[in-house]
Scaffold this motif. Structure first.
Motif, PDB file in Angstrom:
ATOM      1  N   LEU A   3      52.722  18.697  42.755  1.00  0.00           N
ATOM      2  CA  LEU A   3      51.842  19.437  41.841  1.00  0.00           C
ATOM      3  C   LEU A   3      52.638  19.993  40.667  1.00  0.00           C
ATOM      4  CD1 LEU A   3      49.078  20.742  41.128  1.00  0.00           C
ATOM      5  CD2 LEU A   3      49.794  22.709  42.518  1.00  0.00           C
ATOM      6  N   GLN A   4      52.137  19.735  39.466  1.00  0.00           N
ATOM      7  CA  GLN A   4      52.689  20.378  38.269  1.00  0.00           C
ATOM      8  C   GLN A   4      51.553  21.121  37.570  1.00  0.00           C
ATOM      9  OE1 GLN A   4      53.950  17.404  35.293  1.00  0.00           O
ATOM     10  NE2 GLN A   4      53.153  15.834  36.672  1.00  0.00           N
ATOM     11  N   VAL A   5      51.843  22.354  37.167  1.00  0.00           N
ATOM     12  CA  VAL A   5      50.832  23.205  36.532  1.00  0.00           C
ATOM     13  C   VAL A   5      51.359  23.686  35.186  1.00  0.00           C
ATOM     14  CG1 VAL A   5      49.470  25.321  36.731  1.00  0.00           C
ATOM     15  CG2 VAL A   5      49.959  23.979  38.775  1.00  0.00           C
ATOM     16  N   ALA A   6      50.539  23.562  34.155  1.00  0.00           N
ATOM     17  CA  ALA A   6      50.852  24.095  32.831  1.00  0.00           C
ATOM     18  C   ALA A   6      49.779  25.122  32.483  1.00  0.00           C
ATOM     19  CB  ALA A   6      50.882  22.977  31.793  1.00  0.00           C
ATOM     20  N   ILE A   7      50.208  26.264  31.970  1.00  0.00           N
ATOM     21  CA  ILE A   7      49.297  27.386  31.726  1.00  0.00           C
ATOM     22  C   ILE A   7      49.350  27.802  30.262  1.00  0.00           C
ATOM     23  CG2 ILE A   7      48.867  29.816  32.270  1.00  0.00           C
ATOM     24  CD1 ILE A   7      50.045  29.243  35.057  1.00  0.00           C
ATOM     25  N   MET A   8      48.189  27.951  29.649  1.00  0.00           N
ATOM     26  CA  MET A   8      48.112  28.491  28.290  1.00  0.00           C
ATOM     27  C   MET A   8      48.470  29.967  28.350  1.00  0.00           C
ATOM     28  SD  MET A   8      44.981  28.100  25.615  1.00  0.00           S
ATOM     29  CE  MET A   8      44.667  29.338  24.368  1.00  0.00           C
ATOM     30  N   ALA A   9      49.435  30.351  27.584  1.00  0.00           N
ATOM     31  CA  ALA A   9      50.089  31.654  27.763  1.00  0.00           C
ATOM     32  C   ALA A   9      49.274  32.857  27.316  1.00  0.00           C
ATOM     33  CB  ALA A   9      51.427  31.649  27.028  1.00  0.00           C
ATOM     34  N   THR A  10      48.124  32.644  26.700  1.00  0.00           N
ATOM     35  CA  THR A  10      47.408  33.790  26.130  1.00  0.00           C
ATOM     36  C   THR A  10      46.330  34.372  27.030  1.00  0.00           C
ATOM     37  OG1 THR A  10      45.890  32.271  25.054  1.00  0.00           O
ATOM     38  CG2 THR A  10      47.774  33.046  23.753  1.00  0.00           C
TER      39      THR A  10
ATOM     40  N   GLY B 130      26.621  43.915  38.722  1.00  0.00           N
ATOM     41  CA  GLY B 130      27.694  44.898  38.803  1.00  0.00           C
ATOM     42  C   GLY B 130      28.746  44.640  39.865  1.00  0.00           C
ATOM     43  N   LEU B 131      28.674  43.492  40.555  1.00  0.00           N
ATOM     44  CA  LEU B 131      29.693  43.176  41.558  1.00  0.00           C
ATOM     45  C   LEU B 131      30.962  42.679  40.889  1.00  0.00           C
ATOM     46  CD1 LEU B 131      27.762  41.333  44.409  1.00  0.00           C
ATOM     47  CD2 LEU B 131      29.039  43.460  44.612  1.00  0.00           C
ATOM     48  N   GLN B 132      32.097  43.273  41.253  1.00  0.00           N
ATOM     49  CA  GLN B 132      33.375  42.830  40.710  1.00  0.00           C
ATOM     50  C   GLN B 132      33.790  41.503  41.342  1.00  0.00           C
ATOM     51  OE1 GLN B 132      36.375  45.832  41.271  1.00  0.00           O
ATOM     52  NE2 GLN B 132      35.524  47.177  39.701  1.00  0.00           N
ATOM     53  N   ALA B 133      34.582  40.729  40.583  1.00  0.00           N
ATOM     54  CA  ALA B 133      35.167  39.505  41.135  1.00  0.00           C
ATOM     55  C   ALA B 133      36.050  39.894  42.323  1.00  0.00           C
ATOM     56  CB  ALA B 133      35.980  38.786  40.069  1.00  0.00           C
ATOM     57  N   ARG B 134      35.961  39.143  43.396  1.00  0.00           N
ATOM     58  CA  ARG B 134      36.651  39.501  44.656  1.00  0.00           C
ATOM     59  C   ARG B 134      37.811  38.565  44.915  1.00  0.00           C
ATOM     60  NH1 ARG B 134      35.605  43.094  48.409  1.00  0.00           N
ATOM     61  NH2 ARG B 134      36.038  42.715  50.620  1.00  0.00           N
ATOM     62  N   ARG B 135      38.967  39.173  45.158  1.00  0.00           N
ATOM     63  CA  ARG B 135      40.181  38.414  45.439  1.00  0.00           C
ATOM     64  C   ARG B 135      40.002  37.554  46.684  1.00  0.00           C
ATOM     65  NH1 ARG B 135      45.889  39.758  47.368  1.00  0.00           N
ATOM     66  NH2 ARG B 135      47.262  38.880  45.774  1.00  0.00           N
ATOM     67  N   GLY B 136      40.388  36.302  46.586  1.00  0.00           N
ATOM     68  CA  GLY B 136      40.241  35.388  47.717  1.00  0.00           C
ATOM     69  C   GLY B 136      38.869  34.746  47.798  1.00  0.00           C
ATOM     70  N   ILE B 137      37.935  35.206  47.005  1.00  0.00           N
ATOM     71  CA  ILE B 137      36.593  34.623  46.947  1.00  0.00           C
ATOM     72  C   ILE B 137      36.308  34.061  45.568  1.00  0.00           C
ATOM     73  CG2 ILE B 137      34.116  35.031  47.243  1.00  0.00           C
ATOM     74  CD1 ILE B 137      35.784  35.275  49.838  1.00  0.00           C
ATOM     75  N   ASP B 138      36.492  34.887  44.552  1.00  0.00           N
ATOM     76  CA  ASP B 138      36.229  34.473  43.172  1.00  0.00           C
ATOM     77  C   ASP B 138      37.473  33.991  42.438  1.00  0.00           C
ATOM     78  OD1 ASP B 138      33.359  35.149  42.956  1.00  0.00           O
ATOM     79  OD2 ASP B 138      34.061  37.181  43.351  1.00  0.00           O
ATOM     80  N   TYR B 139      38.644  34.340  42.938  1.00  0.00           N
ATOM     81  CA  TYR B 139      39.894  33.909  42.294  1.00  0.00           C
ATOM     82  C   TYR B 139      41.021  33.903  43.309  1.00  0.00           C
ATOM     83  CZ  TYR B 139      40.922  38.927  42.041  1.00  0.00           C
ATOM     84  OH  TYR B 139      41.127  40.255  42.337  1.00  0.00           O
TER      85      TYR B 139
ATOM     86  N   ILE C  58      42.396  28.688  30.087  1.00  0.00           N
ATOM     87  CA  ILE C  58      41.852  30.042  29.938  1.00  0.00           C
ATOM     88  C   ILE C  58      42.372  30.987  31.007  1.00  0.00           C
ATOM     89  CG2 ILE C  58      39.750  31.440  30.077  1.00  0.00           C
ATOM     90  CD1 ILE C  58      39.504  30.141  27.561  1.00  0.00           C
ATOM     91  N   LYS C  59      42.214  30.629  32.261  1.00  0.00           N
ATOM     92  CA  LYS C  59      42.437  31.570  33.363  1.00  0.00           C
ATOM     93  C   LYS C  59      43.862  31.592  33.888  1.00  0.00           C
ATOM     94  CE  LYS C  59      37.738  30.765  35.093  1.00  0.00           C
ATOM     95  NZ  LYS C  59      37.000  29.996  36.092  1.00  0.00           N
ATOM     96  N   GLY C  60      44.770  30.953  33.194  1.00  0.00           N
ATOM     97  CA  GLY C  60      46.119  30.774  33.722  1.00  0.00           C
ATOM     98  C   GLY C  60      46.875  32.048  34.027  1.00  0.00           C
ATOM     99  N   LEU C  61      46.626  33.121  33.283  1.00  0.00           N
ATOM    100  CA  LEU C  61      47.343  34.372  33.522  1.00  0.00           C
ATOM    101  C   LEU C  61      46.708  35.200  34.629  1.00  0.00           C
ATOM    102  CD1 LEU C  61      48.323  35.473  29.892  1.00  0.00           C
ATOM    103  CD2 LEU C  61      49.619  34.137  31.553  1.00  0.00           C
ATOM    104  N   TRP C  62      45.504  34.810  35.067  1.00  0.00           N
ATOM    105  CA  TRP C  62      44.865  35.473  36.196  1.00  0.00           C
ATOM    106  C   TRP C  62      45.490  35.001  37.494  1.00  0.00           C
ATOM    107  CZ3 TRP C  62      39.025  36.395  37.128  1.00  0.00           C
ATOM    108  CH2 TRP C  62      38.566  37.414  36.287  1.00  0.00           C
ATOM    109  N   GLU C  63      45.365  35.819  38.517  1.00  0.00           N
ATOM    110  CA  GLU C  63      45.717  35.348  39.852  1.00  0.00           C
ATOM    111  C   GLU C  63      44.799  34.182  40.207  1.00  0.00           C
ATOM    112  OE1 GLU C  63      47.097  38.366  43.093  1.00  0.00           O
ATOM    113  OE2 GLU C  63      45.369  39.226  42.044  1.00  0.00           O
TER     114      GLU C  63
END
Length: 199
Positions: free
Chosen positions: A85-92, A190-199, A67-72
């Motif tokens: 490490l090998q990572v495969a990401i669903m492209a959608t 209403g808190l946005q996801a925070r870089r380095g904390i949530d992703y 699911i989250k592969g295209l996200w940071e």
């Protein structure tokens, strides 16, 4: 020694006996199936923590992000250069953004082939199937196909399955199931996801 200290010592001695007995009873050595599920935050984070642990010992690890592969992803960014490490990401990305069952199913099946390859490779110590529970819920993957791959994997290989609403068959198969329970989540206020904390 005070009465309180004496009670504490007695309590700790009893706890130690209990722990020692459990350790002595644990004799089986093999790969495991772990399921991280529930509505609370932290399932993918816990899986990446275990990835880091395995890589720290020099083991080979495969991660499939459904699911989250295209996200940071800070963990992925930090670890991606590790040769083990090998990572495969669903492209959608998120299926609720694409809203196209046919293309999502195709993308899921494509990345599942990578997962099957990892699950058949005895040199891969740990495989993470991140957010695969959604693929089963939406019907992009067949539960019997997933169960067969899990049952036939190398005996030393551990698999972590993450995602909400884990299929009951996966829960039944698992050695360890952890349910993340949401008590409170900032996003709902209403808190946005925070870089380095949530992703």
């Amino acid at each position: 020694m005070s009465e309180r200290d004496a009670r504490h010592k007695t309590s700790m001695q009893k706890l130690k006996r209990h722990v020692d007995e459990k350790v002595a009873q644990a004799k089986e050595q093999r790969g495991q199936l772990l399921v991280f599920t529930g509505n609370g935050k932290g399932k993918t984070t816990a899986a990446w923590g275990t990835v880091t642990r395995a890589l720290g010992y020099g083991y080979r690890v495969g991660v499939v992000q459904f699911i989250k592969g295209l996200w940071e992803c800070g963990e992925r960014e930090r670890l991606i250069d590790d040769e083990n490490l090998q990572v495969a990401i669903m492209a959608t990305g998120f299926t609720w953004d694409t809203q196209n069952r046919e293309s999502d199913t195709r993308a899921c099946q494509e990345v599942w082939r990578e997962a099957e390859r990892m699950l058949a490779d005895e040199s891969v110590y740990l495989v993470v199937l991140d957010e695969i529970t959604y693929m089963l819920k939406f019907g992009y993957l067949d539960i019997d196909t997933v169960k067969r791959a899990l049952k036939n994997r190398p005996p030393e290989q551990t698999v972590i399955v993450t995602g909400r609403n884990a299929h009951r068959d996966l829960v039944a198969m698992a050695d360890t199931v952890t349910e993340m329970q949401e008590t409170k989540h900032g996003f709902n206020a209403g808190l946005q996801a925070r870089r380095g904390i949530d992703y």
